[in-house]
Design a protein around this motif. Structure first.
Motif, PDB file in Angstrom:
ATOM      1  N   GLU A   1      29.127  51.184  39.853  1.00 35.06           N
ATOM      2  CA  GLU A   1      29.464  49.761  39.907  1.00 35.06           C
ATOM      3  C   GLU A   1      30.351  49.352  38.738  1.00 35.06           C
ATOM      4  O   GLU A   1      31.305  48.585  38.911  1.00 35.06           O
ATOM      5  CB  GLU A   1      28.181  48.918  39.942  1.00 35.06           C
ATOM      6  CG  GLU A   1      28.376  47.554  40.529  1.00 35.06           C
ATOM      7  CD  GLU A   1      29.161  47.533  41.834  1.00 35.06           C
ATOM      8  OE1 GLU A   1      30.139  46.760  41.914  1.00 35.06           O
ATOM      9  OE2 GLU A   1      28.848  48.293  42.770  1.00 35.06           O
ATOM     10  N   ALA A   2      30.071  49.880  37.546  1.00 35.64           N
ATOM     11  CA  ALA A   2      30.902  49.566  36.374  1.00 35.64           C
ATOM     12  C   ALA A   2      32.323  50.091  36.572  1.00 35.64           C
ATOM     13  O   ALA A   2      33.303  49.399  36.250  1.00 35.64           O
ATOM     14  CB  ALA A   2      30.289  50.155  35.107  1.00 35.64           C
ATOM     15  N   LYS A   3      32.466  51.313  37.098  1.00 35.45           N
ATOM     16  CA  LYS A   3      33.798  51.875  37.356  1.00 35.45           C
ATOM     17  C   LYS A   3      34.531  51.065  38.415  1.00 35.45           C
ATOM     18  O   LYS A   3      35.732  50.811  38.306  1.00 35.45           O
ATOM     19  CB  LYS A   3      33.694  53.338  37.805  1.00 35.45           C
ATOM     20  CG  LYS A   3      33.547  54.287  36.670  1.00 35.45           C
ATOM     21  CD  LYS A   3      34.845  54.325  35.884  1.00 35.45           C
ATOM     22  CE  LYS A   3      34.735  55.278  34.735  1.00 35.45           C
ATOM     23  NZ  LYS A   3      35.865  55.191  33.826  1.00 35.45           N
ATOM     24  N   ARG A   4      33.804  50.659  39.458  1.00 31.44           N
ATOM     25  CA  ARG A   4      34.427  49.862  40.524  1.00 31.44           C
ATOM     26  C   ARG A   4      34.895  48.514  39.973  1.00 31.44           C
ATOM     27  O   ARG A   4      36.018  48.073  40.257  1.00 31.44           O
ATOM     28  CB  ARG A   4      33.445  49.667  41.679  1.00 31.44           C
ATOM     29  CG  ARG A   4      34.057  48.901  42.845  1.00 31.44           C
ATOM     30  CD  ARG A   4      33.213  48.954  44.100  1.00 31.44           C
ATOM     31  NE  ARG A   4      33.527  50.200  44.803  1.00 31.44           N
ATOM     32  CZ  ARG A   4      32.657  51.169  45.032  1.00 31.44           C
ATOM     33  NH1 ARG A   4      31.422  51.059  44.639  1.00 31.44           N
ATOM     34  NH2 ARG A   4      33.016  52.258  45.675  1.00 31.44           N
ATOM     35  N   ALA A   5      34.079  47.877  39.154  1.00 29.97           N
ATOM     36  CA  ALA A   5      34.459  46.586  38.559  1.00 29.97           C
ATOM     37  C   ALA A   5      35.670  46.755  37.638  1.00 29.97           C
ATOM     38  O   ALA A   5      36.595  45.928  37.644  1.00 29.97           O
ATOM     39  CB  ALA A   5      33.276  45.994  37.793  1.00 29.97           C
ATOM     40  N   GLU A   6      35.674  47.825  36.862  1.00 34.70           N
ATOM     41  CA  GLU A   6      36.800  48.104  35.954  1.00 34.70           C
ATOM     42  C   GLU A   6      38.090  48.331  36.745  1.00 34.70           C
ATOM     43  O   GLU A   6      39.152  47.790  36.392  1.00 34.70           O
ATOM     44  CB  GLU A   6      36.475  49.337  35.119  1.00 34.70           C
ATOM     45  CG  GLU A   6      37.561  49.784  34.173  1.00 34.70           C
ATOM     46  CD  GLU A   6      37.200  51.087  33.463  1.00 34.70           C
ATOM     47  OE1 GLU A   6      38.087  51.967  33.368  1.00 34.70           O
ATOM     48  OE2 GLU A   6      36.043  51.230  33.007  1.00 34.70           O
ATOM     49  N   ALA A   7      38.002  49.102  37.825  1.00 34.99           N
ATOM     50  CA  ALA A   7      39.182  49.387  38.650  1.00 34.99           C
ATOM     51  C   ALA A   7      39.692  48.117  39.322  1.00 34.99           C
ATOM     52  O   ALA A   7      40.909  47.876  39.385  1.00 34.99           O
ATOM     53  CB  ALA A   7      38.852  50.451  39.696  1.00 34.99           C
ATOM     54  N   THR A   8      38.795  47.270  39.804  1.00 31.93           N
ATOM     55  CA  THR A   8      39.185  46.014  40.439  1.00 31.93           C
ATOM     56  C   THR A   8      39.840  45.086  39.423  1.00 31.93           C
ATOM     57  O   THR A   8      40.881  44.480  39.704  1.00 31.93           O
ATOM     58  CB  THR A   8      37.959  45.331  41.078  1.00 31.93           C
ATOM     59  OG1 THR A   8      37.380  46.229  42.033  1.00 31.93           O
ATOM     60  CG2 THR A   8      38.342  44.040  41.767  1.00 31.93           C
ATOM     61  N   LYS A   9      39.272  44.988  38.238  1.00 32.20           N
ATOM     62  CA  LYS A   9      39.837  44.128  37.183  1.00 32.20           C
ATOM     63  C   LYS A   9      41.240  44.599  36.798  1.00 32.20           C
ATOM     64  O   LYS A   9      42.161  43.781  36.656  1.00 32.20           O
ATOM     65  CB  LYS A   9      38.931  44.112  35.960  1.00 32.20           C
ATOM     66  CG  LYS A   9      39.432  43.206  34.847  1.00 32.20           C
ATOM     67  CD  LYS A   9      38.519  43.233  33.647  1.00 32.20           C
ATOM     68  CE  LYS A   9      38.959  42.358  32.504  1.00 32.20           C
ATOM     69  NZ  LYS A   9      40.363  42.143  32.293  1.00 32.20           N
ATOM     70  N   GLU A  10      41.410  45.922  36.637  1.00 30.34           N
ATOM     71  CA  GLU A  10      42.729  46.467  36.304  1.00 30.34           C
ATOM     72  C   GLU A  10      43.754  46.086  37.361  1.00 30.34           C
ATOM     73  O   GLU A  10      44.882  45.686  37.036  1.00 30.34           O
ATOM     74  CB  GLU A  10      42.682  47.986  36.172  1.00 30.34           C
ATOM     75  CG  GLU A  10      42.058  48.490  34.900  1.00 30.34           C
ATOM     76  CD  GLU A  10      41.996  50.019  34.858  1.00 30.34           C
ATOM     77  OE1 GLU A  10      42.733  50.694  35.624  1.00 30.34           O
ATOM     78  OE2 GLU A  10      41.210  50.537  34.056  1.00 30.34           O
ATOM     79  N   ALA A  11      43.379  46.206  38.636  1.00 29.12           N
ATOM     80  CA  ALA A  11      44.298  45.883  39.730  1.00 29.12           C
ATOM     81  C   ALA A  11      44.609  44.392  39.765  1.00 29.12           C
ATOM     82  O   ALA A  11      45.765  43.998  39.968  1.00 29.12           O
ATOM     83  CB  ALA A  11      43.713  46.347  41.062  1.00 29.12           C
ATOM     84  N   MET A  12      43.622  43.568  39.544  1.00 27.33           N
ATOM     85  CA  MET A  12      43.824  42.112  39.533  1.00 27.33           C
ATOM     86  C   MET A  12      44.700  41.697  38.342  1.00 27.33           C
ATOM     87  O   MET A  12      45.531  40.799  38.464  1.00 27.33           O
ATOM     88  CB  MET A  12      42.483  41.377  39.498  1.00 27.33           C
ATOM     89  CG  MET A  12      41.630  41.575  40.737  1.00 27.33           C
ATOM     90  SD  MET A  12      42.350  40.933  42.246  1.00 27.33           S
ATOM     91  CE  MET A  12      42.058  39.193  42.035  1.00 27.33           C
ATOM     92  N   ASP A  13      44.495  42.374  37.196  1.00 27.40           N
ATOM     93  CA  ASP A  13      45.285  42.060  35.999  1.00 27.40           C
ATOM     94  C   ASP A  13      46.761  42.393  36.186  1.00 27.40           C
ATOM     95  O   ASP A  13      47.610  41.884  35.449  1.00 27.40           O
ATOM     96  CB  ASP A  13      44.726  42.804  34.773  1.00 27.40           C
ATOM     97  CG  ASP A  13      43.406  42.231  34.292  1.00 27.40           C
ATOM     98  OD1 ASP A  13      43.019  41.135  34.761  1.00 27.40           O
ATOM     99  OD2 ASP A  13      42.757  42.890  33.454  1.00 27.40           O
ATOM    100  N   MET A  14      47.079  43.250  37.142  1.00 23.99           N
ATOM    101  CA  MET A  14      48.473  43.589  37.429  1.00 23.99           C
ATOM    102  C   MET A  14      49.129  42.506  38.277  1.00 23.99           C
ATOM    103  O   MET A  14      50.306  42.599  38.612  1.00 23.99           O
ATOM    104  CB  MET A  14      48.565  44.946  38.146  1.00 23.99           C
ATOM    105  CG  MET A  14      48.157  46.113  37.273  1.00 23.99           C
ATOM    106  SD  MET A  14      48.506  47.771  37.940  1.00 23.99           S
ATOM    107  CE  MET A  14      47.747  47.767  39.543  1.00 23.99           C
TER     108      MET A  14
END
Length: 181
Positions: A106-119
């Motif tokens: 879940e932490a990795k999924r949240a991190e990956a989603t945040k990175e994509a949204m930040d782009m």
């Protein structure tokens, strides 16, 4: 050390079981110390029950791997997968995605989603990017997802014969406090 191994195996449950260092094991270890003149100690251990295993001990005698299989897996495949666990960087965290702790996934999924949204990507594209990052994370960190060290064209899961699977594995190094996986 056969007495130590027998005591450890007696503690094994259905899956890998942490071995508790008993007084009987302590006495047997003391006998080994006296016989060999070496100051050895027991830091940790894992016991498995079953009948299909692959193993590998590195040439320096300081790294060992034990892999438990279900089904008829040829000896060369069992040994190869055991060598893979010893050699691959990063060391697998689990056999497959189901063995990974839910909080890590879940932490990795949240991190990956945040990175994509930040782009600045739209939500549906950010979700696809995050899923791609999760596939890569699982490929890199699960044993069956990793590229096989003997043939980078195949994953470890792909070299297993049909109808077989890896149940558990443990990687231990002399001097380490606990199993590495």
């Amino acid at each position: 050390c056969n007495g130590l191994a027998a005591d450890a195996i007696a503690q094994a449950g259905d899956g890998p079981t942490a071995v508790e260092f008993t007084d009987a094991m302590r006495e047997k270890l003391d006998e080994v110390r006296i016989t060999t003149g070496e100051n050895i100690s027991f830091a940790s251990g894992t016991a498995f029950k079953g009948d299909s295993f692959g193993s590998y001990v590195h040439h320096d005698g300081k790294l060992g791997v034990l892999v438990q299989f279900e089904g008829d897996v040829p000896e060369d495949v069992r040994t190869g997968i055991s060598q893979h666990v010893a050699a691959h960087v990063p060391t697998p965290l689990a056999v497959d995605e189901h063995g990974l702790p839910a909080d890590v996934v879940e932490a990795k999924r949240a991190e990956a989603t945040k990175e994509a949204m930040d782009m600045g990507k739209p939500e549906n594209i950010a979700k696809n990017i995050a899923e791609g990052k999760m596939r890569k994370f699982l490929e890199d960190n699960t044993l069956v997802g990793q590229k096989y060290v003997r043939s980078e064209k195949e994953s470890v899961g792909a070299i297993l014969p049909a109808g077989t699977k890896i149940l558990h594995f443990v990687r231990m190094r002399v001097g380490a406090d606990d199993a590495e996986a």
